[in-house]
Design a protein around this motif. Structure first.
Motif, PDB file in Angstrom:
ATOM      1  N   LEU A 159       2.360  -7.878  10.438  1.00 12.41           N
ATOM      2  CA  LEU A 159       2.053  -7.176   9.183  1.00 12.41           C
ATOM      3  C   LEU A 159       3.363  -6.884   8.481  1.00 12.41           C
ATOM      4  O   LEU A 159       4.235  -6.215   9.040  1.00 12.41           O
ATOM      5  N   LEU A 160       3.518  -7.390   7.262  1.00 15.15           N
ATOM      6  CA  LEU A 160       4.747  -7.203   6.497  1.00 15.15           C
ATOM      7  C   LEU A 160       4.529  -6.169   5.403  1.00 15.15           C
ATOM      8  O   LEU A 160       3.617  -6.293   4.576  1.00 15.15           O
ATOM      9  N   LEU A 161       5.378  -5.134   5.397  1.00 14.50           N
ATOM     10  CA  LEU A 161       5.391  -4.129   4.340  1.00 14.50           C
ATOM     11  C   LEU A 161       6.625  -4.398   3.495  1.00 14.50           C
ATOM     12  O   LEU A 161       7.718  -3.920   3.796  1.00 14.50           O
ATOM     13  N   PHE A 162       6.463  -5.189   2.450  1.00 12.96           N
ATOM     14  CA  PHE A 162       7.616  -5.640   1.673  1.00 12.96           C
ATOM     15  C   PHE A 162       8.010  -4.602   0.632  1.00 12.96           C
ATOM     16  O   PHE A 162       7.170  -4.084  -0.096  1.00 12.96           O
ATOM     17  N   GLY A 163       9.301  -4.312   0.555  1.00 15.31           N
ATOM     18  CA  GLY A 163       9.815  -3.318  -0.375  1.00 15.31           C
ATOM     19  C   GLY A 163      10.452  -2.141   0.341  1.00 15.31           C
ATOM     20  O   GLY A 163      11.134  -1.333  -0.264  1.00 15.31           O
ATOM     21  N   ALA A 164      10.195  -2.058   1.650  1.00 16.02           N
ATOM     22  CA  ALA A 164      10.859  -1.084   2.514  1.00 16.02           C
ATOM     23  C   ALA A 164      10.434   0.359   2.277  1.00 16.02           C
ATOM     24  O   ALA A 164      11.202   1.188   1.801  1.00 16.02           O
ATOM     25  N   ASN A 181      -4.968  -5.198  -0.067  1.00 14.38           N
ATOM     26  CA  ASN A 181      -5.557  -6.278   0.726  1.00 14.38           C
ATOM     27  C   ASN A 181      -5.448  -6.026   2.231  1.00 14.38           C
ATOM     28  O   ASN A 181      -5.625  -6.934   3.039  1.00 14.38           O
ATOM     29  N   LEU A 182      -5.174  -4.779   2.599  1.00 16.52           N
ATOM     30  CA  LEU A 182      -5.059  -4.438   4.010  1.00 16.52           C
ATOM     31  C   LEU A 182      -6.382  -4.641   4.744  1.00 16.52           C
ATOM     32  O   LEU A 182      -6.416  -5.166   5.862  1.00 16.52           O
ATOM     33  N   ALA A 183      -7.497  -4.234   4.129  1.00 13.92           N
ATOM     34  CA  ALA A 183      -8.796  -4.365   4.786  1.00 13.92           C
ATOM     35  C   ALA A 183      -9.147  -5.828   5.026  1.00 13.92           C
ATOM     36  O   ALA A 183      -9.578  -6.206   6.123  1.00 13.92           O
ATOM     37  N   ALA A 184      -8.982  -6.670   4.000  1.00 15.33           N
ATOM     38  CA  ALA A 184      -9.282  -8.093   4.160  1.00 15.33           C
ATOM     39  C   ALA A 184      -8.363  -8.737   5.182  1.00 15.33           C
ATOM     40  O   ALA A 184      -8.777  -9.629   5.932  1.00 15.33           O
ATOM     41  N   CYS A 239      -0.856  -9.919   4.960  1.00 15.46           N
ATOM     42  CA  CYS A 239      -0.746  -8.789   4.044  1.00 15.46           C
ATOM     43  C   CYS A 239       0.402  -8.792   3.048  1.00 15.46           C
ATOM     44  O   CYS A 239       0.158  -8.815   1.875  1.00 15.46           O
ATOM     45  N   GLU A 240       1.629  -8.712   3.493  1.00 14.33           N
ATOM     46  CA  GLU A 240       2.738  -8.491   2.574  1.00 14.33           C
ATOM     47  C   GLU A 240       2.390  -7.391   1.573  1.00 14.33           C
ATOM     48  O   GLU A 240       2.525  -7.558   0.353  1.00 14.33           O
ATOM     49  N   LEU A 241       1.896  -6.274   2.056  1.00 17.94           N
ATOM     50  CA  LEU A 241       1.713  -5.120   1.173  1.00 17.94           C
ATOM     51  C   LEU A 241       3.052  -4.744   0.562  1.00 17.94           C
ATOM     52  O   LEU A 241       4.071  -4.727   1.251  1.00 17.94           O
TER      53      LEU A 241
END
Length: 566
Positions: A63-68, A351-354, A374-376
């Motif tokens: 799971l990538l959380l981009f933007g820190a 888009n975390l749920a999907a 993800c790349e949220l």
């Protein structure tokens, strides 16, 4: 050429000699035929691997959380041992609100002891799952925190890539899991991560990127299997039928050969058609339920009120309080009378749920080994009213939270990670219910990693944060991790300089380690590779793994991570 590619080529040559159907269908260009070609190769490969004892490792999910986003409230732990020196407190690393008479007065770094490790206050609460409210200490049992590494250079995409693909010429972490896969799709990625992605497989595999822009990535992945509608029904059904016939003919051909695994494949042939159609017929019914289930539990956990130390008191702006500064086209302050706690009352899952529904499906149906999701890159649907606004609005906010003061940072990130934690607990519950052939369960055969570009450099005044590329952290979850939590990697008691003073997770050296000074991302990658249990850890020579896996819990050859008085 890799052994896997040689096997595929050998199999195709044998089949070309014995079946005239191949020229008619295998290279027709239709997705169903390409997919069935892959399926049969994978069934053959799985039988071959079993016959030779060359079994692969665990499933991998990233799971990538981009933007820190700041991770202090959740998994960038600071003082973790009672024997560690006292922290030099910086308000940007706070984990809980102080309150009096129902009103927030300040922030603090609050923690508690769980299995001999000090963990942030965040885990003292519970979240919603399909099984009801679940204590977050359940997540700690399967949790490993890897901290105390960095790159020394700035850049968002660059630092993502350096963590997930840290060694030139070697497989990336997701590619490493795919290298030993015998699944239909060795690796998938949704949504497309663009310039933050550098997938590499030394076995020659590629990542199957799902480019759909809607919330139905599973349909796009398996569109060749989905029952068509309308005038094209008959033609597509005929094409699908021919593809299945070809696939079964190929399996029979391999069974009749003397190749490795042919006897094992023969004993399992009766299940081949079922395997090739695994779960496909229930896509529509599954998808709506799963996405709704994940969205409801994620958003209810994000929006929850009366969470001790996080949303159980009001945080009213005076309109002049820089302590409630946030970022929206530049620094702004919440309007007088606005309760900052209300910001998360409309927070949504993006888009975390999907992403979690997709992961659950492909792992349970044994369709894929390596999943990048993800790349949220933002906090979705926060309510706010700033000074000068005539009414409140709902807006998305970037994770790159330079101008968010400590109270706003804690509020946003605690809500975000409550949703993430709820989704991981739900996924683990679903995977635990699936038994595996090794006598374990699917959660024990899966490694889930949370990555972001870097953590934050906390400003001394508590009014913002910048890029923490020398204070990186990643956390990993798996049923293979027992009796957790575990924390590895050392950090400094001191900050960076006068502008970034206080304890904030700056990387420090590890005595006797294979990397001198501040370890780089190879340290974390090598540790994750050890958890994957692949036959060969390509990073180990450059950076030894910080854990060994045993049946009772993790062994830490370099000891538990400490806060160093430097």
């Amino acid at each position: 050429m890799s052994k896997k590619n040689k096997l595929a080529n050998m199999t195709r040559r044998n089949f070309l000699k014995t079946s005239s159907q191949v020229s008619a269908f295998a290279f027709s260009g239709l997705p169903i035929h390409s997919l069935m070609d892959l399926v049969t190769k994978n069934l053959i490969q799985q039988a071959r691997a079993e016959s030779t004892g060359q079994t692969g490792g665990r499933n991998y999910v990233n799971l990538l959380l981009f933007g820190a986003p700041a991770r202090y409230a959740f998994d960038h732990w600071q003082k973790t041992n009672v024997s560690d020196p006292d922290m030099i407190y910086n308000p940007m690393v706070s984990t809980a609100f102080k309150s009096s008479q129902g009103k927030v007065t300040d922030t603090e770094y609050r923690s508690f002891l769980h299995n001999n490790t000090l963990v942030p206050h965040f885990f003292a609460n519970s979240v919603q799952t399909s099984a009801g409210q679940v204590a977050l200490t359940n997540l700690l049992e399967n949790m490993l925190v890897i901290r105390g590494y960095g790159t020394g250079v700035d850049g968002h995409p660059l630092n993502v890539i350096r963590q997930l693909s840290p060694l030139g010429g070697a497989s990336s972490i997701s590619g490493l899991a795919a290298d030993y896969s015998s699944k239909y799709f060795q690796a998938i990625q949704w949504p497309d991560r663009g310039d933050t992605s550098l997938f590499n497989s030394t076995a020659g595999y590629g990542v199957n990127k799902i480019f759909t822009s809607d919330q139905r990535p599973l349909n796009s992945l398996l569109e060749s299997f989905i029952k068509p509608t309308g005038s094209a029904t008959s033609k597509l059904t005929d094409n699908n039928s021919s593809a299945f016939d070809l696939a079964k003919a190929r399996l029979k051909n391999y069974i009749g050969s003397n190749s490795a695994g042919s006897k094992i494949l023969a004993s399992n042939y009766s299940n081949a058609e079922k395997l090739m159609k695994a779960g496909v017929n229930n896509i529509d019914g599954y998808w709506a339920e799963a996405v709704s289930r994940y969205r409801n539990l994620i958003e209810s956990s994000m929006r929850a009120r009366n969470i001790s130390g996080l949303s159980d008191a009001t945080l009213i702006s005076t309109g002049e309080n820089s302590g409630l500064k946030f970022e929206s086209a530049g620094p702004r302050v919440l309007a007088a009378g606005f309760n900052a706690i209300d910001m998360t009352s409309t927070m949504s899952a993006g888009n975390l749920a999907a992403s979690f529904a997709l992961t659950e499906y492909v792992l349970k149906e044994k369709l894929c080994t390596s999943v990048e999701i993800c790349e949220l890159d933002r906090f979705y649907s926060l309510t706010y009213q700033a000074v000068g606004d005539v009414a409140s609005s709902i807006m998305d906010f970037s994770y790159d939270i330079h101008e968010n003061a400590s109270k706003i940072t804690l509020l946003k990130t605690a809500a975000l990670f409550r949703g993430v934690a709820a989704a991981i607990l739900e996924l683990s519950t679903q995977l635990k219910a699936v038994a595996t052939t090794n006598g374990s369960d699917l959660w024990s055969d899966t490694v889930f990693q949370i990555t972001s570009d870097f953590n934050r450099s906390a400003r001394t005044d508590g009014l913002g944060s910048d890029h923490g590329f020398n204070q990186m952290v990643t956390s990993v979850y798996s049923g293979a991790i027992k009796n957790g939590p575990y924390v590895v990697g050392n950090i400094k008691k001191t900050g960076l300089d006068a502008n970034f003073a206080g304890t904030q997770g700056v990387s420090s050296s590890i005595n006797g380690y294979t990397q001198n000074g501040m370890p780089n991302p190879l340290m974390a990658a090598s540790t994750v590779a050890e958890l994957l249990a692949v036959p060969h850890n390509p990073y180990a020579n450059s950076a030894a793994p910080l854990i060994k896996v045993s049946s009772s819990g993790l062994i830490l050859p370099f000891g538990k991570g400490v806060l160093k008085d430097e």
